[in-house]
Design an enzyme around this catalytic site. Structure first.
Site, PDB file in Angstrom:
ATOM      1  N   GLY A  55       0.823  -1.210   0.000  1.00 59.30           N
ATOM      2  CA  GLY A  55       0.000   0.000   0.000  1.00 59.30           C
ATOM      3  C   GLY A  55       0.857   1.260   0.000  1.00 59.30           C
ATOM      4  O   GLY A  55       1.819   1.347  -0.782  1.00 59.30           O
ATOM      5  N   ALA A  56       0.543   2.205   0.890  1.00 63.14           N
ATOM      6  CA  ALA A  56       1.275   3.476   0.939  1.00 63.14           C
ATOM      7  C   ALA A  56       2.754   3.277   1.283  1.00 63.14           C
ATOM      8  O   ALA A  56       3.569   4.178   1.070  1.00 63.14           O
ATOM      9  CB  ALA A  56       0.622   4.411   1.952  1.00 63.14           C
TER      10      ALA A  56
ATOM     11  N   GLY B 232      -3.127  -2.298  -7.684  1.00 65.51           N
ATOM     12  CA  GLY B 232      -2.406  -3.566  -7.827  1.00 65.51           C
ATOM     13  C   GLY B 232      -2.244  -3.947  -9.299  1.00 65.51           C
ATOM     14  O   GLY B 232      -1.169  -4.399  -9.718  1.00 65.51           O
ATOM     15  N   ASP B 233      -3.289  -3.752 -10.083  1.00 66.32           N
ATOM     16  CA  ASP B 233      -3.222  -4.106 -11.510  1.00 66.32           C
ATOM     17  C   ASP B 233      -2.215  -3.212 -12.242  1.00 66.32           C
ATOM     18  O   ASP B 233      -1.488  -3.674 -13.128  1.00 66.32           O
ATOM     19  CB  ASP B 233      -4.606  -3.948 -12.169  1.00 66.32           C
ATOM     20  CG  ASP B 233      -5.638  -4.845 -11.509  1.00 66.32           C
ATOM     21  OD1 ASP B 233      -5.255  -5.937 -11.056  1.00 66.32           O
ATOM     22  OD2 ASP B 233      -6.815  -4.439 -11.438  1.00 66.32           O
TER      23      ASP B 233
ATOM     24  N   GLY C 101       4.757   1.285  -0.205  1.00 65.73           N
ATOM     25  CA  GLY C 101       5.521   0.863  -1.378  1.00 65.73           C
ATOM     26  C   GLY C 101       5.480  -0.638  -1.588  1.00 65.73           C
ATOM     27  O   GLY C 101       4.427  -1.257  -1.427  1.00 65.73           O
TER      28      GLY C 101
HETATM   29  N1  LIG Z   1      -2.279   5.045  -0.209  1.00 65.36           N
HETATM   30  C1  LIG Z   1      -1.336   4.875  -1.138  1.00 65.36           C
HETATM   31  N2  LIG Z   1      -0.415   5.836  -1.368  1.00 65.36           N
HETATM   32  C2  LIG Z   1       0.555   5.673  -2.287  1.00 65.36           C
HETATM   33  N3  LIG Z   1       0.677   4.560  -3.041  1.00 65.36           N
HETATM   34  C3  LIG Z   1      -0.199   3.579  -2.852  1.00 65.36           C
HETATM   35  C4  LIG Z   1      -1.263   3.673  -1.902  1.00 65.36           C
HETATM   36  N4  LIG Z   1      -1.979   2.530  -1.961  1.00 65.36           N
HETATM   37  C5  LIG Z   1      -1.397   1.763  -2.902  1.00 65.36           C
HETATM   38  N5  LIG Z   1      -0.329   2.388  -3.439  1.00 65.36           N
HETATM   39  C6  LIG Z   1       0.558   1.873  -4.490  1.00 65.36           C
HETATM   40  O1  LIG Z   1      -0.086   0.784  -5.126  1.00 65.36           O
HETATM   41  C7  LIG Z   1       0.661  -0.428  -4.913  1.00 65.36           C
HETATM   42  C8  LIG Z   1      -0.304  -1.577  -4.769  1.00 65.36           C
HETATM   43  O2  LIG Z   1      -1.138  -1.327  -3.665  1.00 65.36           O
HETATM   44  P1  LIG Z   1      -1.620  -2.463  -2.653  1.00 65.36           P
HETATM   45  O3  LIG Z   1      -0.466  -2.977  -1.884  1.00 65.36           O
HETATM   46  O4  LIG Z   1      -2.754  -1.891  -1.896  1.00 65.36           O
HETATM   47  O5  LIG Z   1      -2.024  -3.600  -3.673  1.00 65.36           O
HETATM   48  P2  LIG Z   1      -3.382  -4.376  -3.871  1.00 65.36           P
HETATM   49  O6  LIG Z   1      -4.028  -4.585  -2.533  1.00 65.36           O
HETATM   50  O7  LIG Z   1      -3.058  -5.559  -4.681  1.00 65.36           O
HETATM   51  O8  LIG Z   1      -4.228  -3.365  -4.719  1.00 65.36           O
HETATM   52  P3  LIG Z   1      -5.647  -3.663  -5.368  1.00 65.36           P
HETATM   53  O9  LIG Z   1      -6.620  -3.322  -4.309  1.00 65.36           O
HETATM   54  O10 LIG Z   1      -5.675  -2.754  -6.540  1.00 65.36           O
HETATM   55  O11 LIG Z   1      -5.652  -5.127  -5.739  1.00 65.36           O
HETATM   56  C9  LIG Z   1       1.535  -0.149  -3.694  1.00 65.36           C
HETATM   57  O12 LIG Z   1       2.676  -0.970  -3.682  1.00 65.36           O
HETATM   58  C10 LIG Z   1       1.847   1.330  -3.885  1.00 65.36           C
HETATM   59  O13 LIG Z   1       2.902   1.508  -4.800  1.00 65.36           O
HETATM   60 MG   LIG Z   2      -4.376  -6.931  -5.616  1.00 64.29          MG
END
Ligand SMILES: Nc1ncnc2c1ncn2[C@@H]1O[C@H](COP(=O)(O)OP(=O)(O)OP(=O)(O)O)[C@@H](O)[C@H]1O
Ligand SMILES: [Mg+2]
Length: 318
Positions: free
Chosen positions: A230-231, A259-260, A233
């Site tokens: 998430g935030a 994520g995509d 990295g």
């Molecule tokens: N609040 C945020 N601020 C900055 N970057 C973010 C934030 N949320 C997500 N990201 C970016 O998006 C990437 C993927 O986010 P996350 O880890 O939430 O993946 P995910 O849960 O697979 O996402 P999704 O819900 O799209 O499937 C993070 O590694 C980061 O680079």
């Molecule tokens: Mg995901």
């Protein structure tokens, strides 16, 4: 833009795509009709999003989608301009509709995922066949949740097929599909922190604990393990190093598609034969550019180019 004559093929599997509806409302109130201040329809589902993001990055890719009924027709119409290349398998029923509600007063976001059409073994085997043929010695992106009627080892099967044909499988899924896919030793997986915790069966309290589990997966035969945080990295564990990428601080508008976008960014660099550091940096730049966009809207390429230089990557000691 990647030189088409040199680019290895990229195939994206999308067995359960959707039409996403986003409503912006002031606040959700039980038993009361609320009027949206804004509403929009976008193509959705993880595979479709990866395909759309790859097109924005100038990467040639074919997305293999199972579509059904009138909603499926609407989806195809929308995708005409948004995918580089598509291959559709028509199945019985209706393509699902996913709903997102954004509350402007609280900035809360609610998401409901619809139920997709039934896809028979014969049908997905057929789509998988086409996907593997297109992929060849290139990259096969296997992503998204599946209809419950499909077997838990479907993605593992897809990984084996891609890799025994000389390709590399990139996997972004969760729960049992992920567990089985790992046994098939894909080239890269991208769980988020929660998906990794679910896989190992306990909470991971800090970065060290996450690194430990990611390394364990890498040692089990997954060449690259990317854990998105998430935030905070993302982490990338490779056969020779552990990289931690920081997400630049940006105004977060909607995290849908983050994520995509990250998967697409990494794929775009992998087809160029870039270093692991560049792969991680591009994944983070694309995902961060997406969180700056409203609803299900993906990144703008200009923004990715700006953010790329702001993603700090450090090597962690083994
Ligand atoms: N609040 C945020 N601020 C900055 N970057 C973010 C934030 N949320 C997500 N990201 C970016 O998006 C990437 C993927 O986010 P996350 O880890 O939430 O993946 P995910 O849960 O697979 O996402 P999704 O819900 O799209 O499937 C993070 O590694 C980061 O680079
Ligand atoms: Mg995901």
């Amino acid at each position: 833009m990647v030189d088409a004559s040199k680019q290895r093929p990229v195939a994206v599997l999308s067995l359960n795509p959707a039409v996403d509806i986003t409503y912006e409302i002031p606040r959700l109130i039980a038993d009361q009709k609320v009027h949206a201040s804004n509403s929009r329809y976008d193509p959705g589902g993880n595979g479709v999003n990866v395909g759309r993001a790859l097109k924005r990055l100038g990467v040639q890719a074919c997305t293999f989608c199972a579509v059904a009924g009138e909603i499926g027709r609407f989806l195809r119409h929308q995708l005409d301009t948004q995918l580089d290349q598509a291959c559709y398998l028509e199945v019985e029923g209706e393509t699902r509709i996913n709903g997102t509600i954004i509350e402007s007063l609280t900035e809360a976001q609610f998401e409901v995922s619809g139920v997709g059409p039934a896809v028979s073994t014969l049908q997905w085997t057929h789509l998988l066949e086409q996907f593997v043929t297109h992929c060849g010695e290139g990259l096969g992106v296997i992503t998204g949740s599946l209809q419950r009627s499909l077997p838990d080892n479907l993605y593992a099967d897809a990984v084996r097929r891609v890799q025994s044909a000389g390709g590399r499988a990139i996997v972004d899924c969760h729960d049992e599909q992920l567990r089985h896919a790992i046994e098939a030793r894909p080239f890269l997986i991208k769980p988020n922190r929660f998906e990794l915790e679910t896989l190992v069966g306990h909470p991971l309290k800090d970065l060290n604990a996450i690194v430990r589990e990611a390394r364990r997966l890498q040692e089990q035969g997954v060449s690259r393990v990317c854990v998105s945080l998430g935030a905070d990295g993302a982490l990338l564990v490779t056969p020779s190093e552990i990289l931690k990428g920081e997400a630049p601080a940006v105004p977060v508008v909607s995290t849908v598609g983050a994520g995509d976008s990250m998967v697409a960014g990494m794929v775009a660099m992998l087809v160029r034969g870039a270093s692991d550091e560049e792969v991680l940096r591009e994944g983070i730049a694309c995902s961060v550019a997406t969180v700056m966009q409203p609803g299900t809207e993906l990144f703008e390429r200009r923004m990715v180019e700006r953010l790329r230089g702001e993603v700090g990557v450090t090597r962690l000691l083994l």
